[in-house]
Every structure is written in structure tokens, then in C-alpha cells.
Design a protein around this motif. Sequence first.
Motif, PDB file in Angstrom:
ATOM      1  N   GLN A   1       3.665  10.718   2.575  1.00 33.94           N
ATOM      2  CA  GLN A   1       3.116  10.970   1.242  1.00 33.94           C
ATOM      3  C   GLN A   1       1.914  11.915   1.317  1.00 33.94           C
ATOM      4  OE1 GLN A   1       2.265   6.987  -0.042  1.00 33.94           O
ATOM      5  NE2 GLN A   1       4.423   6.386   0.001  1.00 33.94           N
ATOM      6  N   LYS A   2       1.047  11.700   2.338  1.00 33.52           N
ATOM      7  CA  LYS A   2      -0.142  12.554   2.478  1.00 33.52           C
ATOM      8  C   LYS A   2       0.231  13.972   2.887  1.00 33.52           C
ATOM      9  CE  LYS A   2      -3.489   8.859   3.429  1.00 33.52           C
ATOM     10  NZ  LYS A   2      -4.381   8.249   4.423  1.00 33.52           N
TER      11      LYS A   2
ATOM     12  N   ALA B   1       2.924   2.691   7.603  1.00 33.72           N
ATOM     13  CA  ALA B   1       1.999   3.758   8.015  1.00 33.72           C
ATOM     14  C   ALA B   1       2.697   5.112   8.033  1.00 33.72           C
ATOM     15  CB  ALA B   1       1.421   3.440   9.396  1.00 33.72           C
ATOM     16  N   LYS B   2       3.931   5.133   8.506  1.00 38.49           N
ATOM     17  CA  LYS B   2       4.696   6.390   8.528  1.00 38.49           C
ATOM     18  C   LYS B   2       4.972   6.885   7.111  1.00 38.49           C
ATOM     19  CE  LYS B   2       7.054   5.507  12.928  1.00 38.49           C
ATOM     20  NZ  LYS B   2       8.331   5.085  13.555  1.00 38.49           N
ATOM     21  N   GLU B   3       5.292   5.939   6.214  1.00 38.65           N
ATOM     22  CA  GLU B   3       5.567   6.309   4.830  1.00 38.65           C
ATOM     23  C   GLU B   3       4.317   6.892   4.165  1.00 38.65           C
ATOM     24  OE1 GLU B   3       7.197   6.933   1.147  1.00 38.65           O
ATOM     25  OE2 GLU B   3       8.213   6.573   3.060  1.00 38.65           O
ATOM     26  N   ILE B   4       3.153   6.291   4.439  1.00 40.83           N
ATOM     27  CA  ILE B   4       1.892   6.808   3.881  1.00 40.83           C
ATOM     28  C   ILE B   4       1.609   8.199   4.430  1.00 40.83           C
ATOM     29  CG2 ILE B   4      -0.618   6.464   3.844  1.00 40.83           C
ATOM     30  CD1 ILE B   4       0.027   3.398   3.780  1.00 40.83           C
TER      31      ILE B   4
ATOM     32  N   ASP C   1      -1.660  20.382   5.621  1.00 44.74           N
ATOM     33  CA  ASP C   1      -2.509  20.440   6.826  1.00 44.74           C
ATOM     34  C   ASP C   1      -2.800  19.062   7.419  1.00 44.74           C
ATOM     35  OD1 ASP C   1      -2.692  23.191   6.644  1.00 44.74           O
ATOM     36  OD2 ASP C   1      -4.418  23.082   5.287  1.00 44.74           O
ATOM     37  N   PHE C   2      -2.404  18.016   6.693  1.00 48.59           N
ATOM     38  CA  PHE C   2      -2.667  16.662   7.183  1.00 48.59           C
ATOM     39  C   PHE C   2      -1.845  16.397   8.444  1.00 48.59           C
ATOM     40  CE2 PHE C   2      -1.572  12.057   7.082  1.00 48.59           C
ATOM     41  CZ  PHE C   2      -2.852  11.555   7.291  1.00 48.59           C
ATOM     42  N   LYS C   3      -2.499  15.941   9.517  1.00 50.45           N
ATOM     43  CA  LYS C   3      -1.831  15.747  10.807  1.00 50.45           C
ATOM     44  C   LYS C   3      -1.156  14.386  10.929  1.00 50.45           C
ATOM     45  CE  LYS C   3      -3.478  19.578  12.628  1.00 50.45           C
ATOM     46  NZ  LYS C   3      -2.675  20.763  12.720  1.00 50.45           N
TER      47      LYS C   3
ATOM     48  N   GLU D   1       0.842  -1.211   0.000  1.00 46.66           N
ATOM     49  CA  GLU D   1       0.000   0.000   0.000  1.00 46.66           C
ATOM     50  C   GLU D   1       0.868   1.249   0.000  1.00 46.66           C
ATOM     51  OE1 GLU D   1      -3.493   2.198   2.696  1.00 46.66           O
ATOM     52  OE2 GLU D   1      -2.540   0.345   3.408  1.00 46.66           O
ATOM     53  N   ALA D   2       1.953   1.240   0.766  1.00 47.21           N
ATOM     54  CA  ALA D   2       2.839   2.409   0.832  1.00 47.21           C
ATOM     55  C   ALA D   2       3.574   2.630  -0.487  1.00 47.21           C
ATOM     56  CB  ALA D   2       3.848   2.237   1.965  1.00 47.21           C
TER      57      ALA D   2
END
Length: 452
Positions: A404-405, A398-401, A411-413, A358-359
Motif C-alpha cells: 500500500q505504501k 506487514a507485506k500488505e502494508i 520511493d518507499f523501500k 491495520e492492513a
Amino acid sequence: MEEKEAAPTITFEDFKLNRQLLNAVADAGYTTPTPVQQQTIPLITAGHDVMGVAQTGTGKTAAYLLPLLMKVKYAQGLHPRAIILSPTRELAMQIEESIRQLAKYTDLRFLAIYGGIGPKTQIEQIKKGLDILVATPGRLMEIYLKGDLVLKELKTLVLDEADKMMDMGFMPQIRSILEVIPRKRQNLLFSATMHPRLENLTAEFLEFPMKIEVTPSATPVETVSQVLYQIPNMQTKLNMLRYLFKDEETFTRVILFTRSKTNAEKVAAFVDDSARGTVRVIHGNKGQNTRINAMDAFRSGEVRFLVATDVASRGIDISGVSHVINVDVPIIYEDYVHRIGRTGRAEQEGASIIFATEAEMHHIREIEKIINMAIPEEPLPTEVEIAKTKFAEGQEMAKEIDKQKRRANPDFKGAFHEKKQHLHEGVIDKRTGKPFEEKKPTKIRGFRRNKS
């Protein structure tokens, strides 16, 4: 209606190459010049500076070597009259092998120099006299600065895989080389992709160059089929390899690419345990002799699987590679084109398979922009066991995603932040009877030492 006459077939005879080169070309099994050879050889023979944008596997090495060998012609003097710069020792070795093949009926002297081994033996060979020198930029400058290499006789300079040299940070060495070689010379620059920065290099390096672009920049070789599998984690990727390699008639000679040395060793160990056939692995930590022996064994067919990091994605020129498998998605997107260019060479058919978590799907979408096409996706076969994602691997993905976001939306936290917020929503604090409010941690300013 009158039928149009078919265009006459161009042969190597049409390039007016000498008999020694034509015999070597025939021995190598080349019959019809490839498009890049048809367009490039006459221009180089005429003395033009040339910039060629052509994919790996399209015959570009012979496109510059044949006119170069024709120009240098026979052994003369002590100092090199032509230098070919390469970004990696693997590619330097491959170019040297191509010269050996094409110059077999001449008395030309040639040598490839590169790091990873001491320079003493290379210096001894240089002092015996050379006509053509193949070199990585760092080793060339190292030997030149020692005073063991004279460049005043240089007539032709070739930069092969110029885009890769820029990616690898070789520009300072290249500029140093340009300062110490004769200004009056023929310059040839070849690249598989067209970086915007490459235009700047072209402006300072080439004089009124003739530009040849055989295929659009960063386009995969047409003879290579591509397929994508979305796979949740590394263990499932390995399970997929076990499933694929049961088909021994299809997967006859396979190169597997990984992003890291650690993954290369892990994949090699797994394939060695779970599939029939010998496995070799090459990466930056492997000694030069180990890498040469691995390549030779794979080329001869003694080895069925070769596992490599991107240090080897260029420079592997081996016919009959049935499949390239991208176990990890490359984060330098042009490397995808170079990886899959190891199969489908010399107009043979080949196949490329890429696994993506997924990442890694973010990088897939960026690669698709570069190659200007969608990579066909297929579902994971039902026979492949889907392993549970290990905690540490899940955290890293999860950190990699999140990264990317954030790049897409400042503004993504972050998923971790959102999860924490969500856990506290609607929860009543038993002490106050009010909705739970997250408090900032209290700073501890100091402590008292116990008196005892």
C-alpha cells in the motif's frame, strides 16, 4: 398562509397492472411502490429502454418484473420472449423466485439456468416451452451453441447487476449474446453502482435510454446502521464474534461475509462451537444443492448464522436479517454496499458491523470515498480478549502494508528494508573497528567436486 396539499400516494393500481398481478402484489404484502418502482414501471410499460441505478433492497427486481410480466402477459409459443441476465446463480435463483411469486395467478412459463449443475435437465425444460428465461451469461451461451435454445422470438432483454457482470469478466459473453438476438427489442439495464465502463456499455446496448438514479451511486441503504471495529488479527475477530453472539435477542439472524473460502470455513467452525444456533456456509466450492438448502434453511429461520463469500453478496433476498458482519474487508469496494444491502431490506431497519486489521484500514478509507461517508468507529469492548498475532499472519499484514505504501510512494523501500537498515545503524564492526557496512552477497560461481 395556505397549507400545501400533500402529494397523493401512488399505489400499484395506478400502474394499470392486470388483476392477476395486483392480486399477487397484495399477497406478497406490498402496499406502496418504492421510489425506483414509481419511476421505472411507467417508463418500461411505455416501451422505453431504461437504465436504472438503484441499490439492492430498494425493490428494483419488482420494478422491472411487473411491467415485464404485464408485457409478456400469457403463455405463448415455445421460445422465450424475455431474457433476464444475472451475474451469479444465487441472483438468478432469487429472480426466478420473485417471478414465481408475482406470476402465481398467470400461466406464464419461466426457468432459471446457471452453471454448477449439468445442463441436461435445463435443456429438457427449455424444450417444453418458455416465456421468460433467467440465465447466467456463460450457461446461456453454452446451451445456445448446442442448438437447444432459440432466441429469435426475444422481445425484451434485461441486464441485472450489470456492474457485477463487468467485474466478473462477463463482457465477452454479453457481447456474443447481443450478436445472436434480434436487434429490435426493448433493453433494460440495472446496476447498483455507476462504473465509468458502464457508460460505454450503455452506449452500445441501449437506444435513447431513460436514466433513473434513485440513490447516488454506491450509497448504502439508509435504513442500515454501520459501525467499524479496528481489530489486530483473525483470532481477535473470532473472539469479538463470541462476545457479540452472547446477545441472542439482538443478533437473531446474521450473515457473516469473508474474503476467502478458507476464512469462511474457519469462521463457520468457530461460530458453530462458540454460539447458540445453527450455522451454514456457502462459497464457490459448495455444491449447488448444498447452497440452495443453506439459503432455504436460513430464510425459514431454522438457521441463525449464514457464512458466505462475496459470491453470495448479491442474490440473497431474505427479510428479517438483523445483522451483516464483515469479518474481512472486501477489496472490491462496491461489494461492501452489496454486502450490507442484505440487511435493512424492504425499508426495515438493519445493522452492519465491519472488522478491520491495520492492513485492512487502507481498504476502509477507500470504501469511505466510494460511499461518500465515514463509517462510525467504536473501541473494542474491554471484555473481548485480544489474542497475540501469529507470526505468519503478522508477516502477511506487514507485506500488505508495504504494498500500500509503495503504491502511494514509489520511493518507499519497505518496512523490512527499513528495519534491517535501522538494526545496523551505529553498530561497530569488531574486525575493522569501523561502523558496520552492509555488503552485497558474494556470488558463488561454481564448486570443485571432491576427489575421493
